[in-house]
Scaffold this active site. Structure first.
Site, PDB file in Angstrom:
ATOM      1  N   ASP A 140       0.802  -1.064  -0.182  1.00  0.00           N
ATOM      2  CA  ASP A 140       0.211  -0.369  -0.126  1.00  0.00           C
ATOM      3  C   ASP A 140       0.539   1.041   0.298  1.00  0.00           C
ATOM      4  O   ASP A 140       2.144   1.456   0.593  1.00  0.00           O
ATOM      5  CB  ASP A 140      -1.329   0.088   1.484  1.00  0.00           C
ATOM      6  N   TYR A 142       1.254   5.493  -0.565  1.00  0.00           N
ATOM      7  CA  TYR A 142       0.512   6.740   0.703  1.00  0.00           C
ATOM      8  C   TYR A 142       0.534   8.183  -1.309  1.00  0.00           C
ATOM      9  O   TYR A 142       1.811   9.146  -0.315  1.00  0.00           O
ATOM     10  CB  TYR A 142       1.684   7.039   1.539  1.00  0.00           C
ATOM     11  N   HIS A 147      -3.752  14.250   0.625  1.00  0.00           N
ATOM     12  CA  HIS A 147      -4.504  12.934   1.776  1.00  0.00           C
ATOM     13  C   HIS A 147      -2.271  13.355   2.934  1.00  0.00           C
ATOM     14  O   HIS A 147      -2.783  13.812   3.985  1.00  0.00           O
ATOM     15  CB  HIS A 147      -4.010  11.692   0.687  1.00  0.00           C
ATOM     16  N   GLU A 212     -11.144   3.363   3.312  1.00  0.00           N
ATOM     17  CA  GLU A 212      -9.606   4.784   2.638  1.00  0.00           C
ATOM     18  C   GLU A 212     -10.060   4.116   0.971  1.00  0.00           C
ATOM     19  O   GLU A 212      -9.813   3.271  -0.210  1.00  0.00           O
ATOM     20  CB  GLU A 212      -8.223   4.294   3.013  1.00  0.00           C
ATOM     21  N   GLU A 214      -8.875   4.027  -2.683  1.00  0.00           N
ATOM     22  CA  GLU A 214      -8.260   3.152  -3.383  1.00  0.00           C
ATOM     23  C   GLU A 214      -8.295   2.955  -4.805  1.00  0.00           C
ATOM     24  O   GLU A 214      -9.600   1.984  -4.677  1.00  0.00           O
ATOM     25  CB  GLU A 214      -7.053   2.675  -2.753  1.00  0.00           C
ATOM     26  N   GLN A 253      -4.598   2.684  15.016  1.00  0.00           N
ATOM     27  CA  GLN A 253      -3.683   3.216  14.081  1.00  0.00           C
ATOM     28  C   GLN A 253      -2.910   4.677  15.303  1.00  0.00           C
ATOM     29  O   GLN A 253      -1.871   3.980  14.849  1.00  0.00           O
ATOM     30  CB  GLN A 253      -4.214   3.594  12.909  1.00  0.00           C
ATOM     31  N   TYR A 257       1.361   3.173  14.664  1.00  0.00           N
ATOM     32  CA  TYR A 257       1.615   3.036  13.896  1.00  0.00           C
ATOM     33  C   TYR A 257       3.640   3.679  14.842  1.00  0.00           C
ATOM     34  O   TYR A 257       3.788   3.275  13.450  1.00  0.00           O
ATOM     35  CB  TYR A 257       0.886   3.637  13.290  1.00  0.00           C
ATOM     36  N   LYS A 266      -5.229  -2.259   9.949  1.00  0.00           N
ATOM     37  CA  LYS A 266      -5.229  -1.936   8.471  1.00  0.00           C
ATOM     38  C   LYS A 266      -5.293  -3.981   8.061  1.00  0.00           C
ATOM     39  O   LYS A 266      -5.906  -3.313   7.059  1.00  0.00           O
ATOM     40  CB  LYS A 266      -3.255  -1.118   7.854  1.00  0.00           C
ATOM     41  N   THR A 362      -4.364   6.700  -0.014  1.00  0.00           N
ATOM     42  CA  THR A 362      -5.820   7.043  -0.265  1.00  0.00           C
ATOM     43  C   THR A 362      -6.477   7.992  -1.400  1.00  0.00           C
ATOM     44  O   THR A 362      -4.812   9.301  -1.683  1.00  0.00           O
ATOM     45  CB  THR A 362      -5.739   7.683   1.546  1.00  0.00           C
TER      46      THR A 362
HETATM   47 CA    CA Z   1      -4.428   2.340   2.681  1.00  0.00          CA
END
Ligand code: CA
Length: 429
Positions: A140, A142, A147, A212, A214, A253, A257, A266, A362
């Site tokens: 994934d 970013y 975002h 999210e 995507e 999260q 994180y 996630k 996202t």
């Molecule tokens: Ca994501």
């Protein structure tokens, strides 16, 4: 080399099948998926309008006999990996042939005869769609600057983007086992949180479940360990795209994180749309990426027109309620392109495999009604959104359904993805 048929090469194509001009599944699309009817075993299909076409039947009837496929059994498999493994020369030839079959009247009689025997074609409402891939690995990214800036601003108002962000496409390795097909419900996760005034972490159901928005690409060609893919060659390794909802638990999260990134917040479920729309169907919708604000290292430089103009929206539907469109944005806003993502991912020699999934991260636009998550739309839960039924939402409630839809369009030609839909169910007791 065979030229793939698409909205640029053959803008005037018309199918002899009855389909709505508003359908995502126009004759210029021809996505691939896995479906079953009744108790039959799942196999490979495509969709034109509301018609599902069984490619194992077309193969059996000899429609693909002269094409460069080494193995016709790929159409009987319950995943697309083996079909994709045949390579772009083969998969594009099949896609072109399907377009020929459903546009040329010479083929009409033969296909209609099959349909008369209840073979080969089904109404979309009468089939069940399955997870179309064996997904070995899922990454994934970013890659939306909007975002990343929004999320950063909530935690670090003076310095929203971390120093690395404009120099590399930030990403992490996600979990493949919990990626499911549209229609599969997701359960509210339990986990640890550490609210601001708490002395000790708490345990319980997440109170901040989010979506999210995507888009993900599917790897179409393996590499070996040590091999790198440059931005110019990246498309040889991309089979197609799906919509992707990366369900997230913001309270879990926030606590977990640091320092290695998101983990249990996630991986409790991500949902993809069932039809893989090929890169070849999407290429007519290329557009400029936003300009880079700092010069990137040479291995990340990409030519122009590396983004895709794909309109995206998210719908929230309360239990038995009507649909509320809660955000509208576009894939073209992505700061880092898929070519740069793949070049970066393999610059260290990390190998990739057919069926691997790479999600964009996202996708947010500039306006506050174009954000790709509730975290941003409600600004951390401070500004609830209003639903048509009078209710409000800061985060997702039990029995809410989240639907992502997306399509590209130009000159009255539409190539869409259908939807990625999933309902949030309460924690399993
Ligand atoms: Ca994501």
């Amino acid at each position: 080399m065979l030229t793939p048929i698409n909205a640029d090469t053959h803008p005037d194509l018309k199918t002899w099948l009855p389909i709505s001009p508003q359908s995502d599944f126009s004759i210029h699309n021809i996505p691939f998926g896995i479906f079953s009817v009744g108790n039959s075993s799942p196999r490979v299909g495509t969709r034109i309008g509301d018609h599902i076409i069984d490619l194992s039947v077309l193969a059996e009837e000899g429609f693909f006999d002269d094409l460069p496929l080494s193995d016709m059994s790929v159409f009987y498999e319950n995943i697309l990996n083996f079909f994709i493994e045949q390579g772009k020369t083969a998969t594009n030839a099949v896609r072109n042939r399907i377009i020929e079959i459903f546009t040329q009247t010479d083929y009409k009689e033969k296909v209609t005869a099959l349909e008369g025997q209840s073979k080969g074609m089904y109404e979309s409402t009468s089939v069940r769609m399955h997870l179309p891939l064996r997904i070995g690995d899922y990454t994934d990214f970013y890659s939306s600057i909007e975002h990343a800036t929004n999320v950063g601003a909530m935690f670090r108002p003076d310095n929203p983007l971390l120093p690395n962000w404009k120099h590399l496409p930030v990403g992490y390795h996600g979990r493949a086992s919990s990626i499911v097909v549209s229609g599969t419900p997701i359960y509210r996760p339990l986990g640890q949180t550490n609210p601001q005034d708490a002395e000790m972490p708490l345990f319980g159901a997440s109170k901040r479940v989010d979506f999210e928005l995507e888009l993900a690409f599917v790897v179409g060609k393996n590499t070996h360990l040590g091999q790198r893919i440059n931005t110019q060659d990246a498309e040889e390794y991309i089979f197609g795209f799906t919509l992707f909802n990366d369900w997230s638990a913001r309270d879990i999260q926030r606590w977990e994180y640091v320092p290695l990134g998101p983990f249990l917040s996630k991986n409790f479920g991500s949902v993809i749309s069932p039809w893989i729309v090929t890169l070849e169907a999407i290429t007519p919708f290329r557009t400029e990426a936003p300009p880079h604000q700092v010069e990137v290292l040479p291995y990340l430089k990409a030519q122009a027109n590396k983004n895709f103009d794909i309109s995206l929206e998210v719908i929230l539907q309360a239990k038995e309620g009507e649909e509320n469109i809660i955000t509208k944005t576009n894939f073209k806003h992505m700061y880092w392109s898929i070519h740069q993502q793949l070049a970066h991912h393999t610059i260290n020699g990390c190998n990739i495999n057919i069926g691997d999934l790479y999600a964009s991260g996202t996708i947010s636009g500039k306006e506050n009604n174009a954000y790709g998550s509730l975290l941003e739309l409600t600004w951390g839960g401070k500004n609830p959104i209003q639903l048509n039924n009078g209710q409000q939402r800061t985060f997702i409630e039990d029995y809410d359904t989240i639907i992502i839809r997306g399509f590209a369009s130009k000159n009255n030609i539409r190539v869409g993805f259908g939807e990625a839909r999933s309902q949030l169910l309460p924690v399993i007791e």
